[in-house]
Design an enzyme around this catalytic site. Structure first.
Site, PDB file in Angstrom:
ATOM      1  N   CYS A  87       0.830  -1.205   0.000  1.00  0.00           N
ATOM      2  CA  CYS A  87       0.000   0.000   0.000  1.00  0.00           C
ATOM      3  C   CYS A  87       0.871   1.265   0.000  1.00  0.00           C
ATOM      4  O   CYS A  87       1.580   1.522  -0.963  1.00  0.00           O
ATOM      5  CB  CYS A  87      -0.975  -0.052   1.165  1.00  0.00           C
ATOM      6  N   HIS A 137      -3.936  -5.173  -0.487  1.00  0.00           N
ATOM      7  CA  HIS A 137      -3.778  -5.683   0.875  1.00  0.00           C
ATOM      8  C   HIS A 137      -3.922  -7.205   0.907  1.00  0.00           C
ATOM      9  O   HIS A 137      -5.027  -7.726   1.064  1.00  0.00           O
ATOM     10  CB  HIS A 137      -4.822  -5.043   1.794  1.00  0.00           C
ATOM     11  N   GLU A 148      -3.180  -9.242   3.193  1.00  0.00           N
ATOM     12  CA  GLU A 148      -3.575  -9.748   4.511  1.00  0.00           C
ATOM     13  C   GLU A 148      -5.079  -9.667   4.740  1.00  0.00           C
ATOM     14  O   GLU A 148      -5.604 -10.282   5.670  1.00  0.00           O
ATOM     15  CB  GLU A 148      -2.847  -8.960   5.603  1.00  0.00           C
TER      16      GLU A 148
END
Length: 398
Positions: A285, A369, A371
């Site tokens: 990011c 992202h 995760e």
């Protein structure tokens, strides 16, 4: 003849919340969460769930989130899904905009109603507006600045709210990392959640990783621990000399809010020194955007940004397409990538850059992202890729 009390039969639902845009547009609704007002950039998010994680993602600092999915709140909230590292901290979205009122939670994991949770965290909410129309406005005109306001008595100083929305400078040129980064160094060993077991602990780490905190999320730290990392998290302004003195096997550049060019004023020189040291480096990011700046590329403000959990991205190194979670209003301009920096991932929505890797250094990053698990595990391989880079680098030094 029966007299009907029309006031009782048709109650006047007086607006208790407003969304005031910088161009003077006023949208009326019903307040929820905390009372007060907050200014920020209005964006929309297409995710159907994960609202608690979204609202506590430090990358959303300075933003008001419009959820396009109408039924938000139906699984309640709990302490396990908060993404801010400091559980007591409130960095994240400044406000939330919903189509319908929050329903009662129906998940066995819920410990608190979303409205109650918003009040406790100081997040201002508004429901009852046409979020489709607002989304169309954002798509056509870009992400506007605005003020969200909630007052139970329905009394607002409209002129003052319009002035605040009009005069807020916006996210371009704004460094928001100081409000979300950690104030001191700390270590992390919690591993990902497992069904019927909860979170675990990393007791036998293979790697020593330093994570630079520009607004890091808890689940990023868990996934790093899950691939064998002992993680030391350091504040965003930590000098490169201090980072490298810890003799890390790898350095992680975290997500975060605001304009990467503004944060890059102090972060880019540090990243360049880390790259020059030959230390394996992985960015996500904002970390991805600042890595791009560090190697000589430029970043740009996006028209409407990417916010959602259904974004297809192609890994050009493998040909694999993954469903990703996105949250960014700035992007690396792929046309400015210098020789030696290869584009590795690309958005299949608009062709924007979603990943880079350096040809002669063990360094890579992605815009999305991994995760956040929208696929749900389509992108978890990136943490394994980072671990393998560190493993190879350790072997080469032996």
């Amino acid at each position: 003849m029966t007299h009907i009390d029309t006031d009782a039969a048709w109650p006047d639902h007086k607006p208790t919340a407003l969304l005031v845009l910088a161009d003077g547009t006023v949208l009326e609704g019903f307040g929820l969460g905390a009372e007060g007002h907050a200014v920020g950039e209005v964006c929309f998010n297409t995710a159907m769930t994960g609202y608690e994680e979204i609202l506590t993602d430090p990358s959303y600092a300075g933003q008001l989130i419009t959820f396009t999915f109408p039924h938000i709140g139906n699984v309640g909230t709990n302490d396990e899904d908060i993404e801010t590292v400091n559980m007591a901290a409130t960095p994240g979205a400044r406000g939330v905009i919903l189509r319908t009122a929050i329903s009662d939670p129906s998940s066995y994991r819920a410990t608190r109603h979303l409205d109650q949770w918003l009040r406790a965290r100081g997040i201002i909410g508004l429901s009852g507006i046409d979020t489709r129309a607002l989304t169309v406005l954002i798509r056509s005109k870009g992400m506007p600045n605005g003020v969200i306001a909630h007052a139970k008595d329905g009394k607002f100083d409209l002129d003052a709210l319009k002035k605040e929305a009009r005069e807020w400078p916006g996210l371009e040129g704004m460094d928001l990392v100081p409000m979300v980064t950690s104030g001191q160094r700390f270590t992390w060993d919690e591993t990902p959640w497992v069904w019927n077991e909860g979170f675990g602990r990393q007791t036998d780490p293979e790697f020593n990783v330093v994570a630079i905190d520009y607004g890091i999320k808890r689940n990023i730290l868990r996934l790093l621990a899950g691939v064998g990392c002992k993680v030391t998290v350091v504040p965003a302004t930590t000098p490169a000399e201090d980072i490298l003195a810890m003799n890390p096997d790898g350095v992680f550049l975290s997500n975060g809010p605001g304009d990467p060019a503004a944060t890059g004023e102090y972060a880019v020189p540090v990243i360049r020194q880390v790259i020059a040291s030959g230390t394996p480096t992985f960015g996500i990011c904002l970390g991805h955007q600042m890595l791009g700046l560090a190697v000589g590329a430029k970043t740009r403000k996006m028209h409407q940004g990417h916010h959602g959990a259904n974004h297809p991205v192609k890994d050009e190194t493998t040909g694999k397409v993954e469903i990703t979670s996105m949250n960014h209003g700035f992007a690396v301009d792929k046309d400015t990538l210098p020789k030696g920096a290869t584009q590795t991932h690309i958005s299949l929505f608009d062709g924007s850059n979603c990943g880079i890797a350096l040809d002669d250094k063990p360094v890579f990053s992605v815009q999305y992202h991994p995760e956040a698990s929208p696929g749900p595990r389509d992108s978890h391989y990136l943490f394994q890729r980072f671990a393998e880079l560190m493993r190879e680098n350790k072997r080469a030094r032996m």
